[in-house]
Design a protein around this motif. Structure first.
Motif, PDB file in Angstrom:
ATOM      1  N   GLU A  51      -2.812   4.788   7.940  1.00 11.46           N
ATOM      2  CA  GLU A  51      -3.677   5.148   9.077  1.00 11.46           C
ATOM      3  C   GLU A  51      -5.070   4.535   8.938  1.00 11.46           C
ATOM      4  OE1 GLU A  51      -1.656   7.276   7.633  1.00 11.46           O
ATOM      5  OE2 GLU A  51      -0.607   8.442   9.175  1.00 11.46           O
ATOM      6  N   GLU A  52      -5.402   4.155   7.710  1.00 12.69           N
ATOM      7  CA  GLU A  52      -6.736   3.589   7.468  1.00 12.69           C
ATOM      8  C   GLU A  52      -6.588   2.472   6.446  1.00 12.69           C
ATOM      9  OE1 GLU A  52     -10.962   5.783   6.815  1.00 12.69           O
ATOM     10  OE2 GLU A  52      -9.225   6.954   7.476  1.00 12.69           O
ATOM     11  N   LEU A  53      -6.186   1.318   6.894  1.00 11.67           N
ATOM     12  CA  LEU A  53      -5.884   0.226   5.956  1.00 11.67           C
ATOM     13  C   LEU A  53      -7.181  -0.378   5.418  1.00 11.67           C
ATOM     14  CD1 LEU A  53      -2.945  -1.478   7.918  1.00 11.67           C
ATOM     15  CD2 LEU A  53      -2.772  -0.120   5.823  1.00 11.67           C
ATOM     16  N   PRO A  54      -7.285  -0.437   4.089  1.00  9.91           N
ATOM     17  CA  PRO A  54      -8.531  -0.936   3.497  1.00  9.91           C
ATOM     18  C   PRO A  54      -8.570  -2.469   3.441  1.00  9.91           C
ATOM     19  CG  PRO A  54      -7.043  -0.210   1.769  1.00  9.91           C
ATOM     20  CD  PRO A  54      -6.315  -0.004   3.072  1.00  9.91           C
ATOM     21  N   PHE A  55      -8.321  -3.094   4.594  1.00 14.35           N
ATOM     22  CA  PHE A  55      -8.269  -4.559   4.647  1.00 14.35           C
ATOM     23  C   PHE A  55      -9.016  -5.045   5.890  1.00 14.35           C
ATOM     24  CE2 PHE A  55      -4.219  -3.050   2.778  1.00 14.35           C
ATOM     25  CZ  PHE A  55      -4.401  -3.517   1.485  1.00 14.35           C
ATOM     26  N   GLU A  56      -9.469  -6.284   5.807  1.00  9.13           N
ATOM     27  CA  GLU A  56     -10.228  -6.879   6.913  1.00  9.13           C
ATOM     28  C   GLU A  56      -9.337  -7.175   8.115  1.00  9.13           C
ATOM     29  OE1 GLU A  56     -13.048  -9.792   5.828  1.00  9.13           O
ATOM     30  OE2 GLU A  56     -13.873  -8.083   4.708  1.00  9.13           O
ATOM     31  N   ILE A  63       0.861  -1.188   0.000  1.00  7.91           N
ATOM     32  CA  ILE A  63       0.000   0.000   0.000  1.00  7.91           C
ATOM     33  C   ILE A  63       0.893   1.232   0.000  1.00  7.91           C
ATOM     34  CG2 ILE A  63      -0.297  -0.029   2.541  1.00  7.91           C
ATOM     35  CD1 ILE A  63      -3.232   0.997   1.936  1.00  7.91           C
ATOM     36  N   GLU A  64       0.502   2.239  -0.798  1.00 13.91           N
ATOM     37  CA  GLU A  64       1.347   3.417  -0.979  1.00 13.91           C
ATOM     38  C   GLU A  64       0.448   4.576  -1.428  1.00 13.91           C
ATOM     39  OE1 GLU A  64       4.681   4.494  -0.775  1.00 13.91           O
ATOM     40  OE2 GLU A  64       3.828   6.313  -1.618  1.00 13.91           O
ATOM     41  N   PRO A  65       0.558   5.740  -0.742  1.00 15.69           N
ATOM     42  CA  PRO A  65      -0.319   6.848  -1.116  1.00 15.69           C
ATOM     43  C   PRO A  65       0.075   7.569  -2.413  1.00 15.69           C
ATOM     44  CG  PRO A  65       1.038   7.453   0.797  1.00 15.69           C
ATOM     45  CD  PRO A  65       1.333   6.030   0.484  1.00 15.69           C
TER      46      PRO A  65
END
Ligand SMILES: C[S@@+](CC[C@H](N)C(=O)[O-])C[C@H]1O[C@@H](n2cnc3c(N)ncnc32)[C@H](O)[C@@H]1O
Length: 216
Positions: free
Chosen positions: A91-96, A62-64
């Protein structure tokens, strides 16, 4: 995205070439040998880590910053390595919850807006007994250098992609509840003095047994 972020992405590989050759590649190879199963790398940058993962792990990065992701994508293709790249901030990982066996952070906790929140997110997405592998530069134990790191925090951050050279990152990792398994403190040569003190190693979320350990 700001012009500064674009420039940061464009100069990142050329400026990293010497430290990578001197110590970065070897340290990454050693550390990433601890990665297991499904791996999330936060702040994956241009993908300098990709050649150093064991062949049997699945890597998600993940990388902005889009120019960083573009370079990372190209590196993965050149290596013939299957890497899933996702846009976003740690800060807000889009993972379960509990969806990764390992999380990796290489020179990222110095740059994120909120390290405590990132560490809480890393714990959330790691399964019980999952591994957090880190390589971070940190606040110096030498009071004189630490004062310098405080004094130059803002100008350094301005030229170095928002990096804070004076963070107590190992303390934050422990406060987030990781059980440290291996930790090494190192002074890295051939990089600016402000960012020479490093910690590297790995820890685990409290767990019980690690299914990747022989016999477990
Ligand atoms: C010093 S670079 C390290 C890149 C790569 N990990 C490496 O070892 O070469 C820091 C990286 O963290 C990324 N970053 C900054 N803030 C972030 C955040 N909140 N969440 C995830 N990544 C972030 C930056 O865009 C940059 O790619």
């Amino acid at each position: 995205m700001s012009i500064r972020e674009r420039i940061f992405a464009a100069v990142y590989d050329p400026l990293s070439a010497k430290p990578e050759a001197k110590f970065g590649a070897a340290v990454k190879r050693k550390l990433l040998a601890n990665a297991r199963g499904r791996v999330l790398e936060i702040g994956v940058g241009t993908g300098l880590s990709f050649p150093h993962y064991p062949p049997d792990v699945e890597v998600v990065g993940i990388e902005p910053l889009e120019p960083m992701r573009r370079r990372a994508r190209r590196r993965a293709e050149d290596l013939g390595r299957d890497v899933t790249l996702v846009e976003g901030a740690a800060e807000e990982l889009p993972f379960e919850d509990a969806s990764f066996d390992s999380v990796v952070s290489l020179a990222v906790l110095c740059s994120v807006h909120d390290p405590d929140r990132v560490l809480a997110e890393i714990r959330r997405v790691l399964r019980p007994g999952g591994r957090f592998i880190f390589l971070e530069h940190v606040r110096s134990d030498d009071p004189q250098l630490a004062r310098k790191q405080d004094r130059f925090e803002r100008p350094w951050g301005w030229i170095a992609g928002g990096c804070h050279p004076n963070r107590r990152t190992l303390e934050s990792i422990e406060a987030a509840g990781f059980e440290l398994v291996e930790v090494q403190h190192e002074e890295r040569p051939d990089i600016p003095r402000l960012v020479r003190p490093h910690v590297e190693g790995w820890g685990q979320t409290p767990s019980g047994s690690d299914p990747h350990k022989a016999g477990a």
